[in-house]
Design an enzyme around this catalytic site. Structure first.
Site, mmCIF file in Angstrom:
data_model
loop_
_atom_site.group_PDB
_atom_site.id
_atom_site.type_symbol
_atom_site.label_atom_id
_atom_site.label_comp_id
_atom_site.label_asym_id
_atom_site.label_seq_id
_atom_site.Cartn_x
_atom_site.Cartn_y
_atom_site.Cartn_z
ATOM 1 N N ASP A 175 0.868 -1.179 0.000
ATOM 2 C CA ASP A 175 0.000 0.000 0.000
ATOM 3 C C ASP A 175 0.907 1.232 0.000
ATOM 4 O O ASP A 175 2.131 1.101 -0.009
ATOM 5 C CB ASP A 175 -1.016 -0.007 1.159
ATOM 6 C CG ASP A 175 -0.421 0.447 2.486
ATOM 7 O OD1 ASP A 175 0.818 0.562 2.602
ATOM 8 O OD2 ASP A 175 -1.207 0.694 3.425
ATOM 9 N N ASP A 212 -4.725 -5.838 7.898
ATOM 10 C CA ASP A 212 -3.327 -5.758 8.297
ATOM 11 C C ASP A 212 -3.206 -4.936 9.563
ATOM 12 O O ASP A 212 -3.984 -4.028 9.819
ATOM 13 C CB ASP A 212 -2.459 -5.162 7.173
ATOM 14 C CG ASP A 212 -2.740 -3.691 6.936
ATOM 15 O OD1 ASP A 212 -2.151 -2.852 7.640
ATOM 16 O OD2 ASP A 212 -3.557 -3.370 6.048
ATOM 17 N N CYS A 255 4.512 -21.455 27.281
ATOM 18 C CA CYS A 255 4.505 -21.214 25.832
ATOM 19 C C CYS A 255 5.526 -22.098 25.147
ATOM 20 O O CYS A 255 6.681 -22.174 25.561
ATOM 21 C CB CYS A 255 4.789 -19.749 25.525
ATOM 22 S SG CYS A 255 4.790 -19.430 23.754
ATOM 23 N N CYS A 276 6.582 -21.684 22.039
ATOM 24 C CA CYS A 276 7.214 -21.054 20.871
ATOM 25 C C CYS A 276 8.736 -21.039 21.039
ATOM 26 O O CYS A 276 9.258 -21.082 22.160
ATOM 27 C CB CYS A 276 6.643 -19.661 20.593
ATOM 28 S SG CYS A 276 7.439 -18.289 21.453
ATOM 29 N N CYS A 312 10.162 -18.240 23.522
ATOM 30 C CA CYS A 312 10.030 -18.471 24.969
ATOM 31 C C CYS A 312 10.869 -19.662 25.409
ATOM 32 O O CYS A 312 11.462 -19.649 26.490
ATOM 33 C CB CYS A 312 8.567 -18.672 25.341
ATOM 34 S SG CYS A 312 7.572 -17.200 25.028
HETATM 35 ZN ZN LIG Z 1 6.238 -17.733 23.282
#
Ligand SMILES: [Zn+2]
Length: 455
Positions: free
Chosen positions: A96, A258, A383, A385, A388
């Site tokens: 954009d 977005d 978590c 992920c 973490c």
């Molecule tokens: Zn995490």
């Protein structure tokens, strides 16, 4: 509903040394740094948006260096963003103009033709027409009434640019799906803009200028727009600031939006800066613990100047706070003693006075409450992920960009899962495919990268 992340070179140094608080030696910025999809090992979004205003160029100073701005045009956005890898090469890349970067100008600094050319050069899969933000909002007017002369001037500029933009894209061989941007001063004027864009031939619309609006106002606009356009018309929300209330936007048939919100909140929000999924489609927010760098914090430096604390004392308090947090993470420190060490340093850093000078201040007590909850629940240990897992408690420490941005990238991952769960329950699934419902004007051929990715 597709969650598109609006990137502005949000990278971290994968070799950052959290104990010494310094970058990997010999690091070259960007080249050695990692995007969220690299550090997490998967894309925590359904696509990326790049604003022309962020890239910059001769007309607008952006965030990219001159050589980066040249490089993205040379190698294309997919290679630049490192989305040209297996598993990522199907992700849409939106462009954009970043209308906020030129909102004070009389007219946009870009033409529809050079914007179409820019999108094509950069290899976007989707590109938005050149809009001009209308800041006023009046829900009390109906039809095309209301609106200042300036509102109306911007309304016409936006639509005229959309007409010329669509015409420009028709002559391109290596092209993208065009989105016509809606600007208006009321729900009805936005609906009229949407109607005119559909008449021009747009099958995918993007609603702009919603940043200052409250949720009910954005919904009023979406309702009016939805009523004005065919059911199959796809709808994107540009710069969606209400991303955390997305679950209540289900009925409006939004194809995509977005936002930068999950990342930005990690370091802009005073309290809710670590996302934690509750598992029932909602999020909980935790407060990251502030341990700023002693000699770079203005409030702390003022205390030094006034002779309240010495530099040496500050540095030692900072070190004590960090060691207490790390020991707590290893199960070697009690919650109360950790909190005491943290608050002795965080209170002067945030409130500008030592904790002894604020014996009964409610702001200090509130801080203690928020940090207590963070340390007692230890959400970073729940978590899975990559961030973490690798960082432990460092992800919860509000300190310098490498921790704060990583916490933001963790937030992106949590947010992406939330959107996926919403999609699982949504009734508008048929509208969430960005590619398979070509608009009447969508060109038959896509870029080779996109084509191969879709097979
Ligand atoms: Zn995490």
């Amino acid at each position: 509903m597709k969650f598109i992340y609006a990137d502005s070179l949000d990278l971290v140094d994968p070799g950052y040394d959290f104990i010494e608080d310094r970058n990997a030696s010999g690091r070259s910025p960007y080249w050695d740094d990692a995007y969220a999809h690299e550090i997490l090992g998967y894309a925590p979004y359904d696509g990326i948006l790049i604003s022309r205003g962020i890239v910059g160029g001769d007309k607008v100073a952006g965030k990219y260096s001159e050589s980066q701005a040249m490089r993205i045009r040379r190698v294309g956005a997919r290679a630049f963003l490192r989305l040209d890898r297996q598993g990522l090469d199907h992700l849409p890349i939106f462009g954009d103009c970043g209308a906020f970067t030129y909102h004070q100008e009389e007219v946009p600094p870009y033409t529809p033709e050079d914007t179409a050319e820019f999108y094509s050069d950069v290899g976007f899969t989707h590109g938005c027409s050149v809009d001009h933000i209308i800041f006023d909002y009046d829900e009390g007017v109906s039809g095309m009434s209301g609106g200042t002369p300036e509102n109306r001037r911007r309304f016409e500029i936006t639509l005229e640019n959309a007409r010329a933009f669509l015409a420009a894209t028709r002559h391109m061989s290596n092209t993208f799906t065009p989105l016509g941007v809606i600007q208006g001063w009321s729900p009805d004027s936005m609906a009229e803009a949407a109607r005119r864009l559909v008449t021009m031939g747009y099958g995918y619309l993007a609603l702009g200028g919603t940043v200052p609006l409250k949720s009910p106002q954005v919904k009023a606009c979406l309702r009016a727009i939805r009523d004005a356009v065919p059911k199959e018309t796809r709808l994107h929300i540009l710069g969606f600031a209400k991303a955390n209330e997305i679950d209540s936007f289900g009925p409006f048939g939004i194809t995509s939006f977005d936002t930068t919100s999950p990342l930005i909140r990690a370091f802009k929000d005073a309290r809710a800066n670590y996302y934690h999924p509750l598992g029932d489609g909602r999020l909980a927010y935790y407060t990251a613990i502030r341990v700023p760098q002693a000699l770079e914090n203005p409030k702390l430096m003022r205390l030094v100047k006034r002779g309240v604390l010495s530099q040496e004392k500050l540095v030692s308090m900072e070190r004590t706070a960090l060691s207490a947090l790390r020991a707590f993470d290893r199960g070697q420190g009690g919650l109360d003693e950790t909190l005491d060490a943290v608050l002795a340093y965080a209170v002067p850093a945030m409130l500008g006075a030592t904790i002894d000078d604020l014996p009964s201040a409610s702001s200090a007590a509130t801080l203690r409450q928020h940090y207590y909850r963070t340390l007692a629940d230890q959400p970073w240990k729940q978590c899975g992920c990559a961030i973490c897992q690798a960082l432990g408690i460092e992800v919860m420490i509000f300190r310098a960009s490498n921790r704060n941005k990583r916490r933001g990238m963790h937030n992106l991952g949590v947010y992406k899962t939330l959107i996926e769960n919403l999609d699982g329950r949504a009734t508008h699934v048929e509208q969430t495919d960005l590619f398979s419902h070509p608009s009447t004007t969508e060109p038959a051929s896509h870029s080779p990268v996109l084509r191969s990715a879709r097979q």
